[in-house]
Every structure is written in C-alpha cells, then in structure tokens.
Design a protein around this motif. Structure first.
Motif, PDB file in Angstrom:
ATOM      1  N   ILE A  21      11.531  -8.145  -4.240  1.00 29.00           N
ATOM      2  CA  ILE A  21      13.030  -8.449  -3.624  1.00 29.00           C
ATOM      3  C   ILE A  21      13.096  -9.930  -3.586  1.00 29.00           C
ATOM      4  O   ILE A  21      14.436 -10.020  -4.171  1.00 29.00           O
ATOM      5  CB  ILE A  21      12.906  -7.924  -2.164  1.00 29.00           C
ATOM      6  CG1 ILE A  21      12.825  -6.549  -1.962  1.00 29.00           C
ATOM      7  CG2 ILE A  21      14.227  -8.377  -1.782  1.00 29.00           C
ATOM      8  CD1 ILE A  21      12.586  -5.858  -0.536  1.00 29.00           C
ATOM      9  N   THR A  44      16.273 -11.302  -6.234  1.00 27.13           N
ATOM     10  CA  THR A  44      17.440 -11.998  -5.472  1.00 27.13           C
ATOM     11  C   THR A  44      17.279 -13.376  -5.650  1.00 27.13           C
ATOM     12  O   THR A  44      18.110 -13.982  -4.897  1.00 27.13           O
ATOM     13  CB  THR A  44      17.426 -11.507  -4.139  1.00 27.13           C
ATOM     14  OG1 THR A  44      16.092 -11.942  -3.363  1.00 27.13           O
ATOM     15  CG2 THR A  44      17.573 -10.053  -3.919  1.00 27.13           C
ATOM     16  N   SER A  45      16.619 -13.967  -6.565  1.00 24.64           N
ATOM     17  CA  SER A  45      16.317 -15.417  -6.332  1.00 24.64           C
ATOM     18  C   SER A  45      17.820 -16.004  -7.109  1.00 24.64           C
ATOM     19  O   SER A  45      18.348 -15.282  -7.973  1.00 24.64           O
ATOM     20  CB  SER A  45      15.211 -15.968  -7.346  1.00 24.64           C
ATOM     21  OG  SER A  45      15.263 -17.314  -7.758  1.00 24.64           O
ATOM     22  N   GLY A  97      16.454 -14.760 -10.600  1.00 27.89           N
ATOM     23  CA  GLY A  97      16.615 -13.294 -10.168  1.00 27.89           C
ATOM     24  C   GLY A  97      17.657 -12.391 -11.191  1.00 27.89           C
ATOM     25  O   GLY A  97      18.630 -12.889 -11.710  1.00 27.89           O
ATOM     26  N   ILE A 135      19.311 -10.116 -10.472  1.00 22.74           N
ATOM     27  CA  ILE A 135      20.570  -9.501  -9.798  1.00 22.74           C
ATOM     28  C   ILE A 135      21.795 -10.787 -10.005  1.00 22.74           C
ATOM     29  O   ILE A 135      22.746 -10.491 -10.455  1.00 22.74           O
ATOM     30  CB  ILE A 135      20.546  -9.380  -8.281  1.00 22.74           C
ATOM     31  CG1 ILE A 135      19.590  -7.952  -8.136  1.00 22.74           C
ATOM     32  CG2 ILE A 135      21.852  -9.155  -7.540  1.00 22.74           C
ATOM     33  CD1 ILE A 135      19.385  -7.815  -6.832  1.00 22.74           C
ATOM     34  N   ASN A 136      21.179 -12.116  -9.600  1.00 24.00           N
ATOM     35  CA  ASN A 136      22.008 -13.071  -9.959  1.00 24.00           C
ATOM     36  C   ASN A 136      22.301 -13.268 -11.444  1.00 24.00           C
ATOM     37  O   ASN A 136      23.519 -13.744 -11.730  1.00 24.00           O
ATOM     38  CB  ASN A 136      21.473 -14.509  -9.225  1.00 24.00           C
ATOM     39  CG  ASN A 136      21.935 -14.465  -7.891  1.00 24.00           C
ATOM     40  OD1 ASN A 136      22.964 -14.631  -7.565  1.00 24.00           O
ATOM     41  ND2 ASN A 136      20.840 -14.562  -7.125  1.00 24.00           N
ATOM     42  N   PHE A 158      20.856 -14.504  -1.657  1.00 21.55           N
ATOM     43  CA  PHE A 158      20.734 -13.579  -0.661  1.00 21.55           C
ATOM     44  C   PHE A 158      19.723 -13.678   0.400  1.00 21.55           C
ATOM     45  O   PHE A 158      19.820 -13.313   1.411  1.00 21.55           O
ATOM     46  CB  PHE A 158      19.951 -12.259  -1.476  1.00 21.55           C
ATOM     47  CG  PHE A 158      21.307 -11.849  -2.508  1.00 21.55           C
ATOM     48  CD1 PHE A 158      22.148 -10.848  -2.071  1.00 21.55           C
ATOM     49  CD2 PHE A 158      21.143 -12.156  -3.981  1.00 21.55           C
ATOM     50  CE1 PHE A 158      23.103 -10.522  -2.825  1.00 21.55           C
ATOM     51  CE2 PHE A 158      21.982 -11.510  -4.713  1.00 21.55           C
ATOM     52  CZ  PHE A 158      22.944 -10.893  -4.162  1.00 21.55           C
ATOM     53  N   TRP A 192      23.492 -11.404   4.207  1.00 18.20           N
ATOM     54  CA  TRP A 192      22.911 -10.762   3.309  1.00 18.20           C
ATOM     55  C   TRP A 192      21.315 -10.217   3.785  1.00 18.20           C
ATOM     56  O   TRP A 192      20.884  -9.210   2.843  1.00 18.20           O
ATOM     57  CB  TRP A 192      22.705 -11.403   2.048  1.00 18.20           C
ATOM     58  CG  TRP A 192      23.994 -11.722   0.930  1.00 18.20           C
ATOM     59  CD1 TRP A 192      24.631 -12.678   1.033  1.00 18.20           C
ATOM     60  CD2 TRP A 192      24.352 -10.445   0.607  1.00 18.20           C
ATOM     61  NE1 TRP A 192      25.805 -12.524   0.486  1.00 18.20           N
ATOM     62  CE2 TRP A 192      25.721 -10.974  -0.151  1.00 18.20           C
ATOM     63  CE3 TRP A 192      24.296  -9.229   0.282  1.00 18.20           C
ATOM     64  CZ2 TRP A 192      26.449 -10.321  -0.920  1.00 18.20           C
ATOM     65  CZ3 TRP A 192      25.067  -8.569  -0.585  1.00 18.20           C
ATOM     66  CH2 TRP A 192      26.229  -8.983  -0.869  1.00 18.20           C
ATOM     67  N   VAL A 213      20.105  -6.259   2.200  1.00 19.21           N
ATOM     68  CA  VAL A 213      19.151  -6.247   1.438  1.00 19.21           C
ATOM     69  C   VAL A 213      17.957  -5.513   2.083  1.00 19.21           C
ATOM     70  O   VAL A 213      17.226  -4.491   1.286  1.00 19.21           O
ATOM     71  CB  VAL A 213      18.607  -7.751   1.093  1.00 19.21           C
ATOM     72  CG1 VAL A 213      17.204  -7.731   0.145  1.00 19.21           C
ATOM     73  CG2 VAL A 213      19.535  -8.655   0.092  1.00 19.21           C
ATOM     74  N   SER A 248      16.846  -1.737   0.267  1.00 22.67           N
ATOM     75  CA  SER A 248      15.141  -1.639  -0.239  1.00 22.67           C
ATOM     76  C   SER A 248      14.901  -0.629   0.414  1.00 22.67           C
ATOM     77  O   SER A 248      13.796   0.100  -0.042  1.00 22.67           O
ATOM     78  CB  SER A 248      14.758  -3.189  -0.118  1.00 22.67           C
ATOM     79  OG  SER A 248      14.852  -3.419   1.301  1.00 22.67           O
TER      80      SER A 248
END
Length: 315
Positions: free
Chosen positions: A143, A147-148, A152, A154-155, A168, A174, A178, A182
């Motif tokens: 995670i 989310t880094s 990350g 996602i970013n 995040f 957030w 999150v 998860s």
C-alpha cells in the motif's frame, strides 16, 4: 460437550455407566486434551492478570503485592483528552468497515453461485482468495509503495491523466479510504466462503419450482438465495457488531505516521504505545477491560434485537 454426550450415548447403548463410557472412549478424550490445555493456558490463566487494572502495578511487587486503587485508571481514561479521539477514530473505522466491507462477500458469493462456467468460477475464486494469504506487513508495504507520491503506480497513473500526485499516506482525509479499500480487497474473497457454503445448502427443488413458475434468475436470487442465507448473514453481522470497539492493531499501526496520526490513532495502537512502550500496564489494562465491556454490551443488545425481529440469534 459433544464428546461428553457421545460418551454418554455409547454408555447407554452398551448398558454401561458414564464412567465406564469414558473409559471405553478414552482415546477421544485424549485427543481433546491438548485443545483444553491450550484454552486454559492462553485464555483462562491470563484472566488472573486483569486485577492490575484496579491496582498501581509495580513489577517488583507482583500482582498480589501492588496496591489497590479501585477505578482510578478507568476514571483517568474516561476523563483524558485522548478518550474522545480514540473512541471516534475506532468507531468510525469500524462503522466504515462494517458498511463497506461486510456486504461485498455476500455479493461475491451470490455472483459466484450463479456462474455457469465452472472453470471461470474457479479462476475468480482463486484470484479473490489470494489476498487473504498476504501477510499484513507485506500488504502494508504494498500500500505504501503503490500510494507513494513520487514512485507509486497510482500517482503515476494520475500524472499520466494530467493530474497532480497525491500524498495518500500523508493526508488525514485519505487514510480511511485507503484502509477500507485495501480491507475490501484483502477480505472479500475469503469471507465469501461461508456464504457459498450456505448457498450450497439451499434445497435445489426450490429453484426448480421457481423455474417452472417462470421466475427469472434475479428473482430467484432475491426470493430464494438471499432468504436462504439470511440466518448466516445475521449471525455474522451480530459477531461483527460485537467487535465494534476492537480493531486489528497491525494494519493500522503499520500505515500510521505522524501526518495521519489524528485520524489513525485507535484504541489498540494507543494501548500498545502507552502500555508496552510507556510501561503503563495498569492503565492500559483498564482500557482493554473497558473496551471488552462495551463490546459485550453491544453484542448483547444486537443479539436481543435480532432474536426479537428475526428469531435468529447467537443464543
């Protein structure tokens, strides 16, 4: 209790006394002995240490030598500034988990039960069961990595779509989304097993009769499958409400940092930091007892409501 009844049944059947029945089936009681020893050592013996919640426990004086202080630690916790924050964070995370995580296994079980292709069903089951076997440490590492804000995935996708990276784990708003997302990913597949088992126990003749009457698949789900697993849903819901004041320590603690602490500090993490790291054993024991009493009260209330409304309850 089941073993005792079985021994009694054997004794009656063969015309033996209860003692003779035990001697006749002694192998069964020997097999049961390790479980009873484990239960006694790890579940009942530690109850002796609960007395330190009513004492100023000093390791040098031991349980019996430490002075009694009554409800001092309970009063201190209830009147402390952390009380409202801990209760709010713990309850809110648990309510969100109950609202969003509890229904997903039911939906998944209903969908898998309607799958016509057995191979496709097995693939989906394997994919949804797999996250359950990922350790909490590895999951939290994934995670944080995903989310880094700099590396990350996602970013990276957000930036590819023209957006700005989001920290995040560094923003209070957030943390809960999150955590819940998860949790859904990790628990949905494994939790659906019990509902699939309940669906397998529904009489097939009910579906056959419904097909003859022209009922669609959706109507059969609504009027046969869901009522069929309703007792299972109610029992599991009661058990979940009974854990409303408890929250798994590891995941929250591993995702916690100084930036999201105002929303991520829950009772379990506070007890760990204050009790084990701060050596306030009596104080944190009183918090755990308070937590358990509230959980017990919630369990009894919800169980009573369920037995009154639906005639389904734990006891």
């Amino acid at each position: 209790m089941a073993k005792k009844k079985e021994g009694t049944a054997v004794a009656k059947k063969k015309g033996m006394s209860f003692g003779q029945g035990i001697r006749h089936s002694w192998q069964l009681y020997v097999l049961l002995l390790p479980a009873l020893i484990y239960l006694f050592v790890f579940d009942y013996m530690p109850l002796y240490g609960m007395q330190i919640a009513f004492k100023d426990f000093l390791p040098g004086l031991g349980f019996s030598g430490s002075p009694w202080v009554g409800l001092k630690h309970f009063k201190y916790f209830v009147t402390s500034p952390q009380f409202s924050v801990l209760i709010r964070n713990t309850l809110l995370l648990n309510v969100l988990r109950l609202v969003f995580c509890f229904p997903f296994p039911i939906f998944l079980a209903l969908l898998l039960n309607e799958a016509r292709n057995a191979k496709f069903q097995k693939i989906i089951q394997n994919l949804t069961y797999a996250p359950h076997f990922i350790s909490t440490v590895v999951l939290c590492g994934m995670i944080i990595s995903f989310t880094s804000p700099s590396t990350g995935v996602i970013n990276t996708m957000i930036q590819a779509l023209g957006g700005q990276p989001i920290d995040f784990m560094g923003q209070e708003g957030w943390f809960r989304p999150v955590y819940i997302i998860s949790e859904i990913w990790k628990t949905t597949g494994w939790s659906s097993i019990i509902y699939l088992a309940a669906l397998a126990g529904i009489d097939p003749s009910l579906h056959e009769a419904a097909r003859v009457d022209g009922a669609s698949r959706f109507k059969r789900i609504i009027h046969i499958n869901i009522p069929g697993i309703a007792p299972t849903i109610i029992i599991l819901l009661i058990m979940e409400v009974g854990k409303m004041m408890s929250l798994g320590f590891e995941k929250v603690y591993l995702l916690q940092n100084s930036l999201n602490l105002p929303v991520s500090e829950v009772i379990s993490t506070y007890v760990y930091k204050t009790g084990l790291l701060g050596a306030k054993f009596s104080y944190t024991t009183s918090i755990d007892i308070f937590n358990s009493v509230i959980n017990c009260i919630l369990l009894l209330i919800v169980n009573k409501i369920s037995s009154t409304v639906s005639e389904t309850s734990l006891f």
